[in-house]
Write an enzyme that holds these catalytic residues in place. Structure first.
Site, PDB file in Angstrom:
ATOM      1  N   TYR A 148       0.845  -1.210   0.000  1.00 61.69           N
ATOM      2  CA  TYR A 148       0.000   0.000   0.000  1.00 61.69           C
ATOM      3  C   TYR A 148       0.875   1.254   0.000  1.00 61.69           C
ATOM      4  O   TYR A 148       0.734   2.120  -0.870  1.00 61.69           O
ATOM      5  CB  TYR A 148      -0.892  -0.050   1.233  1.00 61.69           C
ATOM      6  N   ARG A 189     -10.876  -1.180  10.063  1.00 62.22           N
ATOM      7  CA  ARG A 189     -10.133  -0.048  10.614  1.00 62.22           C
ATOM      8  C   ARG A 189     -10.639   0.250  12.029  1.00 62.22           C
ATOM      9  O   ARG A 189     -11.706  -0.189  12.437  1.00 62.22           O
ATOM     10  CB  ARG A 189     -10.240   1.162   9.684  1.00 62.22           C
ATOM     11  N   ASN A 193     -14.229  -0.791  13.777  1.00 59.05           N
ATOM     12  CA  ASN A 193     -14.095  -1.969  14.663  1.00 59.05           C
ATOM     13  C   ASN A 193     -14.608  -1.664  16.064  1.00 59.05           C
ATOM     14  O   ASN A 193     -15.416  -2.403  16.616  1.00 59.05           O
ATOM     15  CB  ASN A 193     -12.626  -2.403  14.773  1.00 59.05           C
ATOM     16  N   GLY A 210      -1.846   0.398  22.914  1.00 53.30           N
ATOM     17  CA  GLY A 210      -2.853   1.443  22.683  1.00 53.30           C
ATOM     18  C   GLY A 210      -2.320   2.860  22.837  1.00 53.30           C
ATOM     19  O   GLY A 210      -3.089   3.816  22.847  1.00 53.30           O
TER      20      GLY A 210
HETATM   21  P1  NAD Z   1     -12.822   1.632   0.465  1.00 52.98           P
HETATM   22  O1  NAD Z   1     -12.190   0.291   0.531  1.00 52.98           O
HETATM   23  O2  NAD Z   1     -14.128   1.819   1.182  1.00 52.98           O
HETATM   24  O3  NAD Z   1     -13.049   2.059  -1.053  1.00 52.98           O
HETATM   25  C1  NAD Z   1     -12.221   1.655  -2.104  1.00 52.98           C
HETATM   26  C2  NAD Z   1     -13.096   1.381  -3.330  1.00 52.98           C
HETATM   27  O4  NAD Z   1     -12.244   1.027  -4.427  1.00 52.98           O
HETATM   28  C3  NAD Z   1     -14.064   0.215  -3.130  1.00 52.98           C
HETATM   29  O5  NAD Z   1     -15.348   0.564  -3.600  1.00 52.98           O
HETATM   30  C4  NAD Z   1     -13.455  -0.917  -3.953  1.00 52.98           C
HETATM   31  O6  NAD Z   1     -14.414  -1.840  -4.399  1.00 52.98           O
HETATM   32  C5  NAD Z   1     -12.771  -0.147  -5.070  1.00 52.98           C
HETATM   33  N1  NAD Z   1     -11.640  -0.839  -5.694  1.00 52.98           N
HETATM   34  C6  NAD Z   1     -10.578  -1.425  -5.081  1.00 52.98           C
HETATM   35  N2  NAD Z   1      -9.732  -1.943  -5.998  1.00 52.98           N
HETATM   36  C7  NAD Z   1     -10.261  -1.661  -7.223  1.00 52.98           C
HETATM   37  C8  NAD Z   1      -9.864  -1.925  -8.561  1.00 52.98           C
HETATM   38  N3  NAD Z   1      -8.736  -2.589  -8.846  1.00 52.98           N
HETATM   39  N4  NAD Z   1     -10.649  -1.478  -9.565  1.00 52.98           N
HETATM   40  C9  NAD Z   1     -11.808  -0.811  -9.303  1.00 52.98           C
HETATM   41  N5  NAD Z   1     -12.239  -0.546  -8.054  1.00 52.98           N
HETATM   42  C10 NAD Z   1     -11.474  -0.971  -7.030  1.00 52.98           C
HETATM   43  O7  NAD Z   1     -11.747   2.684   0.981  1.00 52.98           O
HETATM   44  P2  NAD Z   1     -11.857   4.262   1.247  1.00 52.98           P
HETATM   45  O8  NAD Z   1     -11.563   4.499   2.675  1.00 52.98           O
HETATM   46  O9  NAD Z   1     -13.100   4.801   0.656  1.00 52.98           O
HETATM   47  O10 NAD Z   1     -10.607   4.795   0.430  1.00 52.98           O
HETATM   48  C11 NAD Z   1     -10.745   5.402  -0.838  1.00 52.98           C
HETATM   49  C12 NAD Z   1      -9.406   5.942  -1.302  1.00 52.98           C
HETATM   50  O11 NAD Z   1      -8.913   6.918  -0.381  1.00 52.98           O
HETATM   51  C13 NAD Z   1      -8.324   4.860  -1.429  1.00 52.98           C
HETATM   52  O12 NAD Z   1      -7.537   5.128  -2.561  1.00 52.98           O
HETATM   53  C14 NAD Z   1      -7.510   5.054  -0.166  1.00 52.98           C
HETATM   54  O13 NAD Z   1      -6.180   4.649  -0.330  1.00 52.98           O
HETATM   55  C15 NAD Z   1      -7.614   6.557   0.048  1.00 52.98           C
HETATM   56  N6  NAD Z   1      -7.418   6.895   1.466  1.00 52.98           N
HETATM   57  C16 NAD Z   1      -8.411   6.693   2.381  1.00 52.98           C
HETATM   58  C17 NAD Z   1      -8.189   7.020   3.716  1.00 52.98           C
HETATM   59  C18 NAD Z   1      -9.263   6.861   4.763  1.00 52.98           C
HETATM   60  O14 NAD Z   1      -9.000   7.141   5.937  1.00 52.98           O
HETATM   61  N7  NAD Z   1     -10.482   6.468   4.443  1.00 52.98           N
HETATM   62  C19 NAD Z   1      -6.946   7.506   4.113  1.00 52.98           C
HETATM   63  C20 NAD Z   1      -5.947   7.666   3.157  1.00 52.98           C
HETATM   64  C21 NAD Z   1      -6.203   7.378   1.826  1.00 52.98           C
HETATM   65  N1  UDP Z   2      -6.178  -0.754  15.758  1.00 54.91           N
HETATM   66  C1  UDP Z   2      -6.572  -1.320  16.967  1.00 54.91           C
HETATM   67  N2  UDP Z   2      -7.637  -2.161  16.962  1.00 54.91           N
HETATM   68  C2  UDP Z   2      -8.354  -2.461  15.847  1.00 54.91           C
HETATM   69  C3  UDP Z   2      -7.955  -1.875  14.615  1.00 54.91           C
HETATM   70  C4  UDP Z   2      -6.853  -1.044  14.615  1.00 54.91           C
HETATM   71  O1  UDP Z   2      -5.968  -1.064  18.017  1.00 54.91           O
HETATM   72  O2  UDP Z   2      -9.328  -3.229  15.955  1.00 54.91           O
HETATM   73  C5  UDP Z   2      -5.044   0.184  15.758  1.00 54.91           C
HETATM   74  C6  UDP Z   2      -3.980  -0.101  14.702  1.00 54.91           C
HETATM   75  O3  UDP Z   2      -3.019  -1.013  15.202  1.00 54.91           O
HETATM   76  C7  UDP Z   2      -3.423   1.295  14.459  1.00 54.91           C
HETATM   77  C8  UDP Z   2      -4.616   2.231  14.688  1.00 54.91           C
HETATM   78  O4  UDP Z   2      -5.556   1.470  15.441  1.00 54.91           O
HETATM   79  O5  UDP Z   2      -2.439   1.594  15.415  1.00 54.91           O
HETATM   80  C9  UDP Z   2      -5.270   2.675  13.380  1.00 54.91           C
HETATM   81  O6  UDP Z   2      -5.515   1.524  12.591  1.00 54.91           O
HETATM   82  P1  UDP Z   2      -6.335   1.553  11.238  1.00 54.91           P
HETATM   83  O7  UDP Z   2      -6.347   0.165  10.697  1.00 54.91           O
HETATM   84  O8  UDP Z   2      -7.651   2.211  11.456  1.00 54.91           O
HETATM   85  O9  UDP Z   2      -5.542   2.531  10.271  1.00 54.91           O
HETATM   86  P2  UDP Z   2      -3.987   2.807   9.971  1.00 54.91           P
HETATM   87  O10 UDP Z   2      -3.798   4.209  10.388  1.00 54.91           O
HETATM   88  O11 UDP Z   2      -3.136   1.874  10.794  1.00 54.91           O
HETATM   89  O12 UDP Z   2      -3.847   2.552   8.523  1.00 54.91           O
END
Ligand code: NAD
Ligand code: UDP
Length: 315
Positions: A148, A189, A193, A210
């Protein structure tokens, strides 16, 4: 304003963030095409959109090329939860890298503006705190998070190469931990959770002791930042941090979730996953000054909305 001639492509639009963005773009009158392979997303998240005449859904894997004549591309397709992105790490890298390449080719061909959903994970387990966009990160290139982290870093590099070589109009945002309704019940996440465990009075799974920190941004705030960035002047390419600056330990989060859910759950400590970042908090000076954006929703209000969502999901 009639924006329906403005065609917006949202990859990953059936996921958590993508579905909120799709709804917001449709509300503003844009025509939206969602491309999603439904691997972690769901059509349920787009139920309110399906009858909108400006909305089209296409089941498609962005690892494969596609040709669509659009004006804006939001490249959001990628599994985002560690549980999901580590399930098939090779596929995660392919989605990040080949997916970005395919979308950049499309942007180049049609002269579209393109945004990359990058991540705070490009900073790895950061040695600088809070993280500014200038910080180059501390990523383990061979660890279990690398598919990732390195996938997203490579995607950023592709975006800037297409910008320098082909003058593609790019916008790169680095999103910090965001939460809210439409997260999948099995997402894995921490916020989802804990809420689900608390609502079911099951043990709250704290990884490690934690004391690691995260800064949690409510989804509505993030979407405002994403749109402000997409609508900003061409010179503003990013990368730009988008996130909330209020930093909490995982144990702080336990306390908040327990109090909002009135739960009798106990804590169950589990091993800390490899390379789990110890601290994370964005410096959003750039977002404030260039976009006039900053988050408005505090953890209490955001958790209330999210708890309400999951309570309904679990009925
Ligand atoms: P999510 O898993 O809910 O959404 C991802 C979507 O992409 C899903 O609908 C999935 O089916 C689709 N997808 C995955 N692989 C694919 C592929 N090969 N082709 C077509 N579709 C595909 O996750 P999210 O939290 O909504 O994240 C969306 C974007 O934002 C991601 O790129 C993620 O890396 C980025 N992002 C999210 C967060 C966050 O906190 N939510 C933080 C940093 C970056
Ligand atoms: N984490 C946790 N319990 C859970 C899921 C996550 O303690 O059930 C912790 C994880 O180890 C990390 C933080 O919570 O330190 C955030 O995790 P998350 O998977 O939400 O996102 P990250 O920022 O690690 O991508």
């Amino acid at each position: 304003m009639d924006q329906s001639n403005h065609r917006v492509l949202i990859t990953g639009g059936a996921g958590f963030l993508g579905s909120h963005l799709t709804k917001r773009m449709l509300e503003q009158g844009y025509s939206v095409i969602v491309l999603d392979d439904l691997s972690t997303g769901s059509l349920k998240n787009l139920a309110e959109c399906k009858d909108n005449e400006n909305f089209t859904f296409m089941e498609h894997d962005i690892i494969d090329p596609i040709d669509l004549d659009v004006d804006w591309i939001f490249n959001f397709a990628c599994p985002a939860s560690p549980v999901h992105y580590q399930k098939d790490p090779v596929r995660t890298t392919k989605t990040s890298v080949l997916g970005a390449l395919n979308m950049l080719e499309l942007a180049k061909k049609h002269g579209a503006r393109i945004m990359q959903a990058s991540t705070s994970e490009v900073y790895g387990d950061p040695l600088e705190h809070p993280q500014t966009e200038q910080y180059r990160g501390h990523v383990n290139p061979i660890g279990i998070r690398a598919c990732y982290d390195e996938g997203k870093r490579c995607a950023e590099s592709l975006f800037f190469d297409y910008h320098r070589m082909h003058n593609v109009d790019i916008k790169v945002i680095r999103i910090f931990n965001t939460y809210g309704p439409n997260m999948d019940v099995n997402d894995g996440r921490v916020v989802s959770n804990f809420i689900i465990q608390a609502l079911q009075n099951e043990p709250l799974t704290v990884y490690g002791d934690g004391t690691q920190t995260r800064s949690f941004c409510y989804v509505d705030d993030l979407i405002n930042g994403i749109i402000a960035m997409m609508q900003s002047d061409k010179e503003i390419t990013g990368p730009i941090n988008l996130g909330n600056c209020d930093e909490f330990t995982v144990l702080d989060l336990v306390k908040h979730v327990k109090s909002f859910t009135d739960s009798s759950s106990v804590i169950s400590f589990k091993p800390l996953p490899e390379d789990d970042p110890t601290q994370r908090c964005p410096d959003i000076t750039q977002a404030k000054s260039l976009l006039g954006w900053e988050p408005k929703v505090d953890l209490k209000h955001g958790l209330e909305q999210t708890v309400e969502y999951f309570a309904k999901e679990l009925e």
